[in-house]
Design a protein around this motif. Structure first.
Motif, PDB file in Angstrom:
ATOM      1  N   UNK A 143      23.464  -9.772  -4.368  1.00  0.00           N
ATOM      2  CA  UNK A 143      23.438  -8.624  -3.463  1.00  0.00           C
ATOM      3  C   UNK A 143      22.342  -8.796  -2.427  1.00  0.00           C
ATOM      4  N   UNK A 144      22.482  -8.009  -1.365  1.00  0.00           N
ATOM      5  CA  UNK A 144      21.457  -7.941  -0.333  1.00  0.00           C
ATOM      6  C   UNK A 144      21.212  -6.476  -0.004  1.00  0.00           C
ATOM      7  N   UNK A 145      19.945  -6.166   0.250  1.00  0.00           N
ATOM      8  CA  UNK A 145      19.531  -4.805   0.594  1.00  0.00           C
ATOM      9  C   UNK A 145      18.640  -4.860   1.815  1.00  0.00           C
ATOM     10  N   UNK A 146      18.728  -3.842   2.629  1.00  0.00           N
ATOM     11  CA  UNK A 146      17.690  -3.577   3.626  1.00  0.00           C
ATOM     12  C   UNK A 146      16.738  -2.614   2.955  1.00  0.00           C
ATOM     13  N   UNK A 147      15.450  -2.891   3.056  1.00  0.00           N
ATOM     14  CA  UNK A 147      14.446  -2.119   2.341  1.00  0.00           C
ATOM     15  C   UNK A 147      13.381  -1.630   3.317  1.00  0.00           C
ATOM     16  N   UNK A 148      12.909  -0.413   3.087  1.00  0.00           N
ATOM     17  CA  UNK A 148      11.806   0.133   3.865  1.00  0.00           C
ATOM     18  C   UNK A 148      10.758   0.667   2.891  1.00  0.00           C
ATOM     19  N   UNK A 149       9.501   0.315   3.114  1.00  0.00           N
ATOM     20  CA  UNK A 149       8.383   0.844   2.334  1.00  0.00           C
ATOM     21  C   UNK A 149       7.377   1.471   3.286  1.00  0.00           C
ATOM     22  N   UNK A 150       6.856   2.623   2.894  1.00  0.00           N
ATOM     23  CA  UNK A 150       5.795   3.285   3.650  1.00  0.00           C
ATOM     24  C   UNK A 150       4.509   3.110   2.845  1.00  0.00           C
ATOM     25  N   UNK A 151       3.499   2.551   3.480  1.00  0.00           N
ATOM     26  CA  UNK A 151       2.202   2.286   2.856  1.00  0.00           C
ATOM     27  C   UNK A 151       1.150   3.215   3.438  1.00  0.00           C
ATOM     28  N   UNK A 152       0.169   3.563   2.609  1.00  0.00           N
ATOM     29  CA  UNK A 152      -1.008   4.300   3.062  1.00  0.00           C
ATOM     30  C   UNK A 152      -2.227   3.489   2.642  1.00  0.00           C
ATOM     31  N   UNK A 153      -3.164   3.320   3.570  1.00  0.00           N
ATOM     32  CA  UNK A 153      -4.379   2.568   3.277  1.00  0.00           C
ATOM     33  C   UNK A 153      -5.397   3.512   2.633  1.00  0.00           C
ATOM     34  N   UNK A 154      -5.791   3.197   1.407  1.00  0.00           N
ATOM     35  CA  UNK A 154      -6.747   4.004   0.661  1.00  0.00           C
ATOM     36  C   UNK A 154      -8.024   3.190   0.452  1.00  0.00           C
ATOM     37  N   UNK A 155      -9.073   3.778  -0.077  1.00  0.00           N
ATOM     38  CA  UNK A 155     -10.277   2.998  -0.369  1.00  0.00           C
ATOM     39  C   UNK A 155     -10.020   1.850  -1.353  1.00  0.00           C
ATOM     40  N   UNK A 156      -8.935   1.957  -2.141  1.00  0.00           N
ATOM     41  CA  UNK A 156      -8.596   0.888  -3.092  1.00  0.00           C
ATOM     42  C   UNK A 156      -7.532  -0.055  -2.548  1.00  0.00           C
ATOM     43  N   UNK A 157      -7.236   0.023  -1.253  1.00  0.00           N
ATOM     44  CA  UNK A 157      -6.260  -0.868  -0.632  1.00  0.00           C
ATOM     45  C   UNK A 157      -4.970  -0.140  -0.286  1.00  0.00           C
ATOM     46  N   UNK A 158      -3.987  -0.913   0.159  1.00  0.00           N
ATOM     47  CA  UNK A 158      -2.701  -0.364   0.565  1.00  0.00           C
ATOM     48  C   UNK A 158      -1.891   0.035  -0.663  1.00  0.00           C
ATOM     49  N   UNK A 159      -1.246   1.216  -0.591  1.00  0.00           N
ATOM     50  CA  UNK A 159      -0.384   1.707  -1.667  1.00  0.00           C
ATOM     51  C   UNK A 159       0.944   2.173  -1.083  1.00  0.00           C
ATOM     52  N   UNK A 160       2.028   1.843  -1.788  1.00  0.00           N
ATOM     53  CA  UNK A 160       3.357   2.292  -1.377  1.00  0.00           C
ATOM     54  C   UNK A 160       3.527   3.738  -1.817  1.00  0.00           C
ATOM     55  N   UNK A 161       3.905   4.599  -0.877  1.00  0.00           N
ATOM     56  CA  UNK A 161       4.123   6.014  -1.202  1.00  0.00           C
ATOM     57  C   UNK A 161       5.601   6.392  -1.137  1.00  0.00           C
ATOM     58  N   UNK A 162       6.404   5.559  -0.452  1.00  0.00           N
ATOM     59  CA  UNK A 162       7.828   5.848  -0.344  1.00  0.00           C
ATOM     60  C   UNK A 162       8.587   4.552  -0.165  1.00  0.00           C
ATOM     61  N   UNK A 163       9.793   4.498  -0.734  1.00  0.00           N
ATOM     62  CA  UNK A 163      10.659   3.339  -0.572  1.00  0.00           C
ATOM     63  C   UNK A 163      12.108   3.755  -0.448  1.00  0.00           C
ATOM     64  N   UNK A 164      12.868   2.978   0.306  1.00  0.00           N
ATOM     65  CA  UNK A 164      14.295   3.248   0.506  1.00  0.00           C
ATOM     66  C   UNK A 164      15.023   1.914   0.510  1.00  0.00           C
ATOM     67  N   UNK A 165      16.064   1.777  -0.313  1.00  0.00           N
ATOM     68  CA  UNK A 165      16.899   0.572  -0.305  1.00  0.00           C
ATOM     69  C   UNK A 165      18.307   0.957   0.125  1.00  0.00           C
TER      70      UNK A 165
END
Length: 176
Positions: A143-165
């Motif tokens: 399979x193949x997916x188009x994927x989107x991730x939303x990251x937020x930069x925190x004091x501990x680094x980048x974190x994914x807060x939302x994803x869509x496949x």
């Protein structure tokens, strides 16, 4: 008489020197503070460095999915992560990790390509193409997916807060 004028000009000049220095002091202190910030945190605001960091995280995400490594997602996905799977199911961090670690699917390959990242201050949006080959109930699928991730930069680094496949054709039964 010319000696008196010279002494008077020198006295006026000496009186004005401290006021010139006082006018330059705020400009100098601003410049010094700016230089100190740049030296102390040279890469903090560099969008290209931030973009490369997110590209690396997207590649690591694909590797973690291939290996069924939930530890990666514990570290990189936000505790309040939400997402939508390719078949429309809403998912949170715990359910996402359970899906990745599921023994029902044996992944043969899983790669992320066409990774594109846009950084907006402390937020970034990454899109990519996920391609996978896997076995479910003895049946080999791909399979193949188009994927989107939303990251937020925190004091501990980048974190994914939302994803869509999103599935790409041909539309087959998907596990993610």
């Amino acid at each position: 008489m010319s000696k008196i004028r010279g002494a008077l000009a020198l006295a006026v000049g000496l009186l004005l020197v401290p006021s010139w220095q006082a006018q330059e002091a705020p400009d100098t202190s601003w410049r010094t503070a700016c230089i100190q910030r740049c030296v102390a945190q040279p890469l903090l605001g560099d969008p290209e460095v931030q973009r490369q960091e997110i590209v690396s995280l997207e590649r690591e995400t694909a590797r973690a999915i291939l290996l069924g490594n939930g530890t990666f997602f514990q570290r990189v996905y936000s505790d309040d992560f939400e997402g939508t799977l390719s078949h429309g199911q809403r998912i949170n961090k715990d359910r996402w990790i359970a899906t990745i670690q599921s023994s029902q699917v044996k992944r043969e390959s899983f790669i992320a390509t066409d990774i594109r990242v846009r950084v907006f201050q402390e937020t970034a949006v990454a899109t990519c193409l996920w391609s996978s080959r896997f076995t479910v109930n003895g049946q080999h699928l791909g399979s193949q997916f188009r994927v989107m991730h939303v990251y937020v930069n925190t004091p501990r680094g980048w974190h994914v807060v939302f994803g869509q496949t999103t599935n790409l054709p041909p539309d087959v039964q998907q596990v993610l």
